[in-house]
Design a protein around this motif. Sequence first.
Motif, mmCIF file in Angstrom:
data_model
loop_
_atom_site.group_PDB
_atom_site.id
_atom_site.type_symbol
_atom_site.label_atom_id
_atom_site.label_comp_id
_atom_site.label_asym_id
_atom_site.label_seq_id
_atom_site.Cartn_x
_atom_site.Cartn_y
_atom_site.Cartn_z
ATOM 1 N N GLY A 115 -51.316 37.476 -2.805
ATOM 2 C CA GLY A 115 -51.809 38.406 -1.784
ATOM 3 C C GLY A 115 -52.969 39.239 -2.285
ATOM 4 O O GLY A 115 -53.917 39.506 -1.548
ATOM 5 N N PRO A 138 -50.304 30.527 5.474
ATOM 6 C CA PRO A 138 -51.079 30.513 6.720
ATOM 7 C C PRO A 138 -50.325 29.931 7.905
ATOM 8 O O PRO A 138 -50.429 30.437 9.030
ATOM 9 C CB PRO A 138 -52.293 29.662 6.361
ATOM 10 N N GLU A 153 -47.812 35.142 2.834
ATOM 11 C CA GLU A 153 -49.120 34.568 2.517
ATOM 12 C C GLU A 153 -49.233 33.085 2.882
ATOM 13 O O GLU A 153 -50.198 32.430 2.488
ATOM 14 C CB GLU A 153 -49.432 34.770 1.033
ATOM 15 N N ARG A 164 -48.390 32.309 9.950
ATOM 16 C CA ARG A 164 -49.137 33.401 10.569
ATOM 17 C C ARG A 164 -49.746 32.901 11.875
ATOM 18 O O ARG A 164 -49.874 31.691 12.098
ATOM 19 C CB ARG A 164 -50.248 33.921 9.638
ATOM 20 N N VAL A 223 -56.132 37.180 -2.072
ATOM 21 C CA VAL A 223 -56.661 37.147 -0.697
ATOM 22 C C VAL A 223 -57.484 38.404 -0.421
ATOM 23 O O VAL A 223 -58.598 38.342 0.111
ATOM 24 C CB VAL A 223 -55.514 37.001 0.320
ATOM 25 N N GLN A 268 -55.946 28.032 1.078
ATOM 26 C CA GLN A 268 -54.974 29.040 1.512
ATOM 27 C C GLN A 268 -55.655 30.380 1.707
ATOM 28 O O GLN A 268 -55.401 31.089 2.700
ATOM 29 C CB GLN A 268 -53.851 29.162 0.473
ATOM 30 N N ARG A 297 -56.027 32.383 5.286
ATOM 31 C CA ARG A 297 -55.497 33.733 5.469
ATOM 32 C C ARG A 297 -56.591 34.690 5.942
ATOM 33 O O ARG A 297 -56.354 35.533 6.808
ATOM 34 C CB ARG A 297 -54.881 34.240 4.148
ATOM 35 N N VAL A 348 -55.426 40.158 8.348
ATOM 36 C CA VAL A 348 -56.091 40.493 7.092
ATOM 37 C C VAL A 348 -57.337 41.326 7.403
ATOM 38 O O VAL A 348 -58.172 40.925 8.217
ATOM 39 C CB VAL A 348 -56.497 39.215 6.318
ATOM 40 N N SER A 376 -50.622 25.483 2.700
ATOM 41 C CA SER A 376 -50.412 26.283 3.904
ATOM 42 C C SER A 376 -49.024 26.890 3.987
ATOM 43 O O SER A 376 -48.825 27.882 4.682
ATOM 44 C CB SER A 376 -50.674 25.428 5.149
#
Length: 257
Positions: free
Chosen positions: A106, A191, A189, A194, A109, A137, A141, A147, A165
């Motif tokens: 995280g 994707p 985290e 999400r 990212v 990834q 994200r 984000v 993913s």
Amino acid sequence: MDLSDAYANAAHIPGGPGFPARWAEAAAAFRAAHPPQEIRTGEGARDWLHLFHPEGEPRGLAVIVHGGYWMAFSPTDFSHLAAGALARGWAVAMPCYPLCPEATVGGIVRSVARAVEQAAAEVPGPIALAGHSAGAQVVARLAGADVALAPRDRLARVVPVSPLSDLVPLLRTGMNATLGLDLHEAVAESPLLRPRPAIPVTVWVGESERPAFRDQALWLSRAWDVPLVVEPGRRHFDVIAGFEDPAHPLTQAVVGS
């Protein structure tokens, strides 16, 4: 069941261990011909990016994020992947980021998000995000609205190549001793867990990649209901070669027509 071998690549690719040296050599040659601008993106030793400028006014900004399971490499290993978009008139940013175990997934990212913001301040126009493996990834994200990303209204498209993913399977690999993922972060985290981004997405994978990576790409394309391109004959280490060619469909997917 231990999934370490399912996510191993070098041992299952002919000449796999030799790829990093060839990448570094090609990257150094490309930088010699196209010296990048280096921009600091934070206080840490790995908080920087290389920005390659095209001749004339850039058509936009392409961001290419390298892989390495969040544990290895830097942009200096992959500079040559800027060639295709650069030849098409796009500026290309290649962010460096802190690695696990010093960083979390995280945290990586968020580090790349800051790098994208810095590059966007230098280059006007649309922004395209592309990344490979762990880098895929990261860009997947970044494409998500959850984000924080200042230039979000400039995002034009995202191309995750051989994406990781769903991070939950990585909890059952030996590499997690370095990654330090727990279930909460693996879910947060991932994707595919999400919401689908509000911009065009093309998922890309090599036909001859490990089944785990083909599955990861398929899962993301299905979860987000976006196109999946399976490139014939490509493996995990050479599926990125299309970034070098301005006429290759992978470059086209990133920069558009």
